[in-house]
Design an enzyme around this catalytic site. Structure first.
Site: not given
Lengths: 415, 483
Positions: B54, B63, B186
């Site tokens: 992401t 922000h 994992v």
């Protein structure tokens, strides 16, 4: 403060147009003529076209050979060909900020010839959806990878496009030891020599998929296939690990735009008149920056003409003065086109022009009658050799002297 | 000596802390832990690079938190994170441009919502917002499409380089003793005799404490440890990156007035000198669906045409799609499980980049609650990252640098003006790229309008050469001679 160095003529780009312009200028005693080339070797695109078809029928050459000969000729004539030097931006009317391994330098010229060439539009610009895997090429990258660097390119390649450059890409893929899965074009037919298309299809067994678009790239990490869709709605996945986006050339117009040069919206290159003058006084343009793309010979011919125009402009300006500094820089009258004509270069005309025009059409024209008018006054009618879409027509400039330099735009119509 | 591995067995002795996920959040946590020299810390990543999930495909905005839910954990961490990240960016050479944002109202209803948003901003400790009428709005953004009625100006909103941020954290962590294990997925997590046993694609990794920063996969790992607090629904955001010629068209981050579905489609400058249009917001169930779609791109262009009509005349230089970790909850899902020596950092949404340094401090505090004694702390020696931002001098613009080393004047990638020196440095760095994409995120090589037409093969040749030189030996990159 970066040092400023004076030269007479600065040529940006050492491809066929730039090198020919530089060789001609140097031979005519234009003073210090310098060619800036950002790549490590001069020659432009032919440098990586390891196939024949360059030179003349009398003396055929491969691309790399032509590149070497053009560079040698420029140097022999007395031009300085400087590789590894990038023209970054304008630093004055005829000043260019450059950088290279020796550091920054501003070059001040009496005239500038932009010959920065063209490039293919890559996948992203074409808005082809899908993942972002490895194995996605343009022909330019493919040819460098295979011919200059001997890099492996995968095992199965799909070629997007079916024009000369697409078939050249297919040859390069095969030379790299990979299989060509198919050529895919959204057009109804190929745009190459019929013999070449036939040979590829029959002898090589490579299918040509017309009316078909690449709708999606598939695969994570490495490309695993492309989803194709026919105009009639049929869709399929072609498994492949390489896809080459070919053709769809656009001018490399960065310096032209940074310099605020008027662009021709049809070609996206700088608008020029018949003396290859751009809208910026003292700045000329030649080669595939004007028309993406034509053959190396066309670019070289424009290089010669640009050299003549630069020589004349420097003579008119007087010793040591910048081109365009004395007399008014002519603006010319714009040339406008009716469909199916797509673009024309030069795209502006002055009464003194002598350069033949290069025209492209969006659909096939068989021995069309070209009509040139200005303000409803017919300047010229000429029947010319036909051309397929993606091929050029040539139009003489014999009518240019009839143009009213203060009149409206000149219209070109094909019947 | 630094330890970055991509293959081979993992050390048998248990780490004090293992952080799963080397995105911007996991890397920030690893860096915070690196301040404690007594701790043995592992940063474990399934993919071949840091920031590969992401973190690499977001809107690259720092922000202020002006529109967060007041009183939420997200609101607090974004507010603190903005301050911390701004300072960290200045220290580390991460490009940031404080361009400010304009929430543009296109109808009366949106216009009426602006004062409410201004009041919400005050509750989020953002006091410098201002309402603009159409005249001032169009004076600030002359290329804005017709029909805008007004805007809320949020001067503190900034743009930042997300890749450099993650890489700076990871570099600093690794230089200060954190072990980075890449390509180490994992697959199972259990706890035995007070020690976590992570079964990975590269064998077992043991740790006394575990931090779950696995992003899209945080829910899976959480369930393996017996919790059912949230489910991650990947929300796809497709984005278009426009050519640098588009950059003069826009001065601020142009935001729509937010709706229930998310923050909507924005047009924003990037620190790299491009213009971003996006993201879409599509809830999916496939955590690998990082492809763009024809419909998504068409919808973005339609919305972009309204906001900034001239944008559509420019070329697109990149299209990408990222998956955000939506959980159906309004807030981050950060929880300590003291009995298990385990902290979950879940549901970190698009604000995670901004919040990352504050999240790291928060997680450190939670780890203390699990009984971790981190020992004495030290100040880390600052890292100096290569500058990818156009607002700061790039190497090709620096005569001093080129005079000292001509390779910074030797341009390889012409569209982005990336020099041989920068590529060489990236390949020799403590966290080197494992792919051309990784090299692009570190240098911008091949990221420009030609997408490799001119330089692609040359960059690949340098990459292959650098990799051969770097990997002579084992999968471990061991860098000596640095403090």
């Amino acid at each position: 403060m970066t040092a400023v160095r004076q030269v007479d003529v600065l040529v940006v780009g050492a491809g066929p147009a730039g090198l020919t312009a530089a060789a001609t200028l140097a031979a005519r005693g234009a003073g210090r003529v310098e060619v800036l080339e950002r790549e490590r070797t001069p020659g432009g695109v032919p440098r990586t076209c390891a196939h024949g078809g360059f030179g003349s029928w009398r003396r055929p050459l491969t691309g790399p050979r032509l590149a070497r000969e053009l560079a040698d000729a420029a140097v022999r004539a007395g031009a300085a060909v400087r590789t590894g030097v990038t023209a970054l931006d304008w630093a004055g009317p005829l000043d260019l900020a450059t950088v290279g391994p020796q550091g920054p330098e501003i070059l001040r010229a009496r005239a500038v010839v932009l010959a920065t060439g063209a490039r293919e539009r890559p996948r992203a610009a074409r808005l082809v959806p899908g993942t972002r895997p490895a194995g996605v090429y343009t022909t330019g990258e493919l040819q460098q990878a295979v011919h200059l660097y001997r890099q492996p390119i995968g095992t199965r390649a799909v070629i997007v496009g079916a024009e000369d450059v697409s078939y050249a890409a297919a040859d390069t893929v095969r030379r790299a030891g990979a299989e060509v899965v198919a050529l895919v074009t959204d057009l109804p037919a190929h745009r190459t020599a019929p013999a070449r298309a036939l040979d590829t299809r029959l002898r090589r067994g490579v299918p040509l998929l017309t009316g078909t678009v690449v709708a999606e790239l598939l695969g994570h990490g490495r490309l695993s296939g492309v989803r194709i869709r026919h105009h009639d709605g049929r869709a399929a996945v072609l498994p492949c690990d390489t896809v080459v986006f070919t053709g769809d050339f656009v001018p490399e117009q960065e310096l032209a735009r940074l310099g605020g040069l008027t662009l021709d919206p049809r070609t996206r290159g700088p608008a020029v008149d018949g003396a290859l003058r751009t809208s910026r006084p003292g700045v000329f343009a030649a080669g595939n920056l004007l028309h993406a793309v034509e053959r190396a010979a066309t670019a070289a011919r424009e290089g010669t003409l640009a050299a003549a125009a630069v020589t004349a402009a420097l003579a008119a300006a007087g010793a040591g003065a910048a081109a365009g500094s004395g007399a008014a820089w002519p603006e010319g009258v714009p040339l406008i086109l009716d469909p199916p004509l797509r673009w024309i270069t030069p795209s502006r005309v002055t009464p003194a022009d002598t350069l033949p025009y290069t025209l492209r059409t969006a659909s096939r024209l068989t021995r069309p009658l070209l009509e040139i008018t200005q303000d409803d006054r017919v300047l010229h009618r000429e029947r010319v050799r036909g051309a397929a879409a993606g091929r050029s027509l040539t139009l003489t400039a014999r009518w240019a002297h009839r143009v009213d330099a203060k009149g409206g735009p000149v219209r070109v119509t094909a019947r | 000596m630094t330890v970055v591995t991509t293959e081979g067995p993992l050390p048998p002795q248990p780490y004090d802390v293992a952080v799963v996920g080397a995105g911007v959040v996991g890397s920030a946590i690893a860096r915070a832990l690196a301040r404690h020299p007594r701790l043995r810390v592992a940063l474990v990543e399934a993919q071949d690079d840091v920031g590969q999930g992401t973190s690499k495909a977001n809107t690259a905005i720092l922000h202020t938190g002006f529109d967060a839910v007041p009183g939420s954990l997200e609101a607090r961490l974004v507010r603190e994170g903005a301050r911390l990240l701004t300072a960290y960016a200045a220290e580390s050479g991460i490009p940031v441009e404080r361009v400010g944002a304009l929430l543009v109202a296109w109808d009366e209803e949106q216009l009426a919502a602006l004062p409410r948003l201004a009041r919400k901003a005050v509750r989020n400790d953002c006091h410098d917002t201002r309402l603009l009428g159409p005249a001032e709005l169009y004076a600030r953004e002359p290329h804005l499409g017709p029909g805008a009625l007004g805007a809320l100006h949020v001067p503190g909103e900034s743009v930042v380089c997300p890749w450099t941020t993650t890489l700076a954290y990871a570099t600093q962590a690794v230089r200060n003793g954190v072990h980075l294990h890449l390509e180490c997925r994992v697959e199972q997590a259990t706890r035995r005799d007070g020690v976590h046993e992570l079964t990975t694609t590269r064998g077992t990794l043991r740790a006394h404490r575990l931090v779950n920063a696995a992003g899209l996969h945080a829910d899976t790992l959480d369930r393996q440890l017996g919790h059912d607090d949230f489910t991650v629904t990947p929300r796809r955001g497709q984005l278009l990156v426009y050519d640098k010629f588009a950059r003069p068209l826009v001065r601020h981050i142009l935001l729509p007035v937010p709706t229930a579905l998310g923050k909507g489609v924005l047009v924003a400058p990037t620190v790299h000198g491009n213009v971003l249009l996006g993201p879409t917001a599509e809830d999916l169930d496939d955590k690998r669906a990082t492809g763009s779609t024809a419909d998504g791109l068409a919808a973005l262009r339609e919305q972009g045409r309204r906001v900034l009509p001239a944008l559509l005349d420019e070329e697109v230089t990149a299209v990408y799609a990222g998956l955000r970790a939506a959980t159906g909850h309004e807030d981050y899902r950060v929880r300590a499980h003291p009995g298990q020596g385990y902290v979950t950092v879940g549901g970190i949404r698009s604000t995670g980049l901004t919040a990352s340094p504050a999240l790291a401090e928060h997680v450190l505090a939670l780890l203390r609650e699990t009984g971790l004694d981190p020992g004495p702390a030290r100040d880390l020696e600052p890292v100096r990252m290569p500058n990818l931002g156009e607002a700061f001098p790039r190497p090709y613009q620096r005569a001093d640098l080129i005079a000292a080393d001509p390779s910074y004047g030797t341009l390889v990638c012409h569209c982005e003006r990336v020099s041989l020196g920068e590529i060489r440095d990236a390949l020799a760095g403590p966290v080197p790229p494992r792919s051309l994409d990784g090299l692009r995120r570190r240098t911008r090589a091949r990221a420009g309008r030609c997408q490799g037409f001119h330089c692609g093969a040359a960059v690949r040749a340098l990459f292959e050469e650098g990799r051969r030189d770097g990997s002579a030996g084992s999968g471990a990159t061991v860098e000596g001679g640095r403090a």
